[in-house]
Design an enzyme around this catalytic site. Sequence first.
Site, PDB file in Angstrom:
ATOM      1  N   GLY A  46       0.868  -1.187   0.032  1.00 28.97           N
ATOM      2  CA  GLY A  46      -0.201   0.029  -0.141  1.00 28.97           C
ATOM      3  C   GLY A  46       0.884   1.119   0.027  1.00 28.97           C
ATOM      4  O   GLY A  46       2.250   1.217   0.289  1.00 28.97           O
ATOM      5  N   GLN A  51       2.863   9.945   1.606  1.00 29.28           N
ATOM      6  CA  GLN A  51       4.143   9.395   1.654  1.00 29.28           C
ATOM      7  C   GLN A  51       4.993   9.887   0.240  1.00 29.28           C
ATOM      8  O   GLN A  51       6.081   9.811   0.361  1.00 29.28           O
ATOM      9  CB  GLN A  51       4.277   7.904   1.578  1.00 29.28           C
ATOM     10  CG  GLN A  51       3.714   7.227   2.845  1.00 29.28           C
ATOM     11  CD  GLN A  51       3.651   5.674   2.765  1.00 29.28           C
ATOM     12  OE1 GLN A  51       2.600   5.037   2.344  1.00 29.28           O
ATOM     13  NE2 GLN A  51       4.549   4.846   3.313  1.00 29.28           N
ATOM     14  N   CYS A  92       6.616  -0.290   7.139  1.00 34.37           N
ATOM     15  CA  CYS A  92       6.308   0.789   6.446  1.00 34.37           C
ATOM     16  C   CYS A  92       7.397   1.239   5.360  1.00 34.37           C
ATOM     17  O   CYS A  92       8.570   1.339   5.831  1.00 34.37           O
ATOM     18  CB  CYS A  92       6.019   2.006   7.081  1.00 34.37           C
ATOM     19  SG  CYS A  92       5.466   3.412   6.621  1.00 34.37           S
ATOM     20  N   LEU A  93       6.972   1.466   4.101  1.00 31.44           N
ATOM     21  CA  LEU A  93       7.915   1.829   3.271  1.00 31.44           C
ATOM     22  C   LEU A  93       8.555   3.440   3.474  1.00 31.44           C
ATOM     23  O   LEU A  93       9.869   3.633   2.935  1.00 31.44           O
ATOM     24  CB  LEU A  93       7.352   2.079   1.867  1.00 31.44           C
ATOM     25  CG  LEU A  93       6.693   0.928   1.009  1.00 31.44           C
ATOM     26  CD1 LEU A  93       5.873   1.255  -0.166  1.00 31.44           C
ATOM     27  CD2 LEU A  93       7.858  -0.079   0.937  1.00 31.44           C
ATOM     28  N   HIS A 134      -3.660   1.296   8.268  1.00 29.72           N
ATOM     29  CA  HIS A 134      -2.237   1.902   8.229  1.00 29.72           C
ATOM     30  C   HIS A 134      -2.108   2.981   7.209  1.00 29.72           C
ATOM     31  O   HIS A 134      -1.835   4.179   7.449  1.00 29.72           O
ATOM     32  CB  HIS A 134      -1.175   0.620   7.559  1.00 29.72           C
ATOM     33  CG  HIS A 134      -0.098   0.972   7.560  1.00 29.72           C
ATOM     34  ND1 HIS A 134       1.136   0.665   8.359  1.00 29.72           N
ATOM     35  CD2 HIS A 134       0.650   1.886   6.626  1.00 29.72           C
ATOM     36  CE1 HIS A 134       2.330   1.165   8.069  1.00 29.72           C
ATOM     37  NE2 HIS A 134       1.968   2.112   6.753  1.00 29.72           N
ATOM     38  N   GLU A 135      -2.869   2.652   6.077  1.00 26.36           N
ATOM     39  CA  GLU A 135      -2.798   3.960   5.209  1.00 26.36           C
ATOM     40  C   GLU A 135      -3.606   5.268   5.475  1.00 26.36           C
ATOM     41  O   GLU A 135      -3.200   6.243   5.288  1.00 26.36           O
ATOM     42  CB  GLU A 135      -3.008   3.368   3.656  1.00 26.36           C
ATOM     43  CG  GLU A 135      -2.422   2.135   3.089  1.00 26.36           C
ATOM     44  CD  GLU A 135      -1.058   2.333   3.239  1.00 26.36           C
ATOM     45  OE1 GLU A 135      -0.546   3.294   3.275  1.00 26.36           O
ATOM     46  OE2 GLU A 135      -0.305   1.267   3.246  1.00 26.36           O
ATOM     47  N   HIS A 138      -1.736   7.317   7.751  1.00 24.05           N
ATOM     48  CA  HIS A 138      -0.671   8.245   7.135  1.00 24.05           C
ATOM     49  C   HIS A 138      -1.498   9.401   6.593  1.00 24.05           C
ATOM     50  O   HIS A 138      -0.929  10.677   6.632  1.00 24.05           O
ATOM     51  CB  HIS A 138      -0.124   7.598   5.709  1.00 24.05           C
ATOM     52  CG  HIS A 138       1.028   6.641   6.080  1.00 24.05           C
ATOM     53  ND1 HIS A 138       2.061   7.060   6.670  1.00 24.05           N
ATOM     54  CD2 HIS A 138       1.275   5.342   5.555  1.00 24.05           C
ATOM     55  CE1 HIS A 138       2.887   6.110   6.572  1.00 24.05           C
ATOM     56  NE2 HIS A 138       2.652   4.986   5.935  1.00 24.05           N
TER      57      HIS A 138
HETATM   58  O1  GNR Z   1       4.266  -2.661   2.438  1.00 25.23           O
HETATM   59  C1  GNR Z   1       3.777  -2.415   3.395  1.00 25.23           C
HETATM   60  N1  GNR Z   1       3.561  -3.584   4.279  1.00 25.23           N
HETATM   61  C2  GNR Z   1       2.916  -3.686   5.331  1.00 25.23           C
HETATM   62  C3  GNR Z   1       2.637  -4.855   6.019  1.00 25.23           C
HETATM   63  C4  GNR Z   1       2.034  -4.884   7.424  1.00 25.23           C
HETATM   64  C5  GNR Z   1       1.271  -3.812   7.634  1.00 25.23           C
HETATM   65  C6  GNR Z   1       1.188  -2.587   6.827  1.00 25.23           C
HETATM   66  C7  GNR Z   1       1.948  -2.467   5.793  1.00 25.23           C
HETATM   67  S1  GNR Z   1       1.796  -1.261   4.620  1.00 25.23           S
HETATM   68  C8  GNR Z   1       3.265  -1.106   4.115  1.00 25.23           C
HETATM   69  C9  GNR Z   1       3.404  -0.182   2.989  1.00 25.23           C
HETATM   70  C10 GNR Z   1       3.311   1.332   3.415  1.00 25.23           C
HETATM   71  O2  GNR Z   1       4.129   1.914   4.243  1.00 25.23           O
HETATM   72  N2  GNR Z   1       2.265   1.866   3.408  1.00 25.23           N
HETATM   73  O3  GNR Z   1       2.145   3.039   4.040  1.00 25.23           O
HETATM   74 NI    NI Z   2       3.315   3.089   5.737  1.00 28.53          NI
END
Ligand code: GNR
Ligand code: NI
Length: 173
Positions: A46, A51, A92-93, A134-135, A138
């Site tokens: 995601g 980001q 998270c990336l 999670h997104e 952000h």
């Molecule tokens: O790639 C991603 N893997 C992930 C793994 C577990 C819980 C959430 C994520 S989201 C993350 C990509 C990202 O940072 N999205 O904002």
């Molecule tokens: Ni993230």
Amino acid sequence: MTQLTILRYPDPRLHTVAIPVTAVDARLRKLAGAMFEIMYEAAGIGLAATQVDVHERLIVIDVSESRDQPLVLINPAIVWASAETRVGDEGCLSVPGIYDGVERSIAVKVQALDLDGKLCVHSAEGMLAVCIQHEMDHLIGKVFVEYLSPLKRNRIKTKMIKQKKDEERDSVS
Ligand code: GNR
Ligand code: NI
């Protein structure tokens, strides 16, 4: 649109609160496409516009193993979240190499516009439910490390700053 890059924690721009998208038009479709490209390239599941330093309520997701089930959520709103929660490891990336447990609802219903500007409701569970939550964090300027203890968060901050310095040194020598 200039070349998109992923902001890295503790970049203060990650704490910007995104504003609603006002038009689902060619510009937005182009942005979503560019976000998928960078997300797939980084092997993420995601990516939130925040980001890539665009502070509008836009998310791209693909939790499929085959990487062929793109999902775009524009102006997403959680309309229901299960009371039942689960602690699962997240990454998270924007915080590369860090994985830690975060408590989330195990299922959610999210309402959002798609790239045709059509209002849809998605019922999500498992990894998709986690990813949506999670997104959406952000988009309100929240990074998952903010759920961790101040001690852990500060260690991560220090590690990220050191990593960045090392990379900058490597790139000049
Ligand atoms: O790639 C991603 N893997 C992930 C793994 C577990 C819980 C959430 C994520 S989201 C993350 C990509 C990202 O940072 N999205 O904002
Ligand atoms: Ni993230």
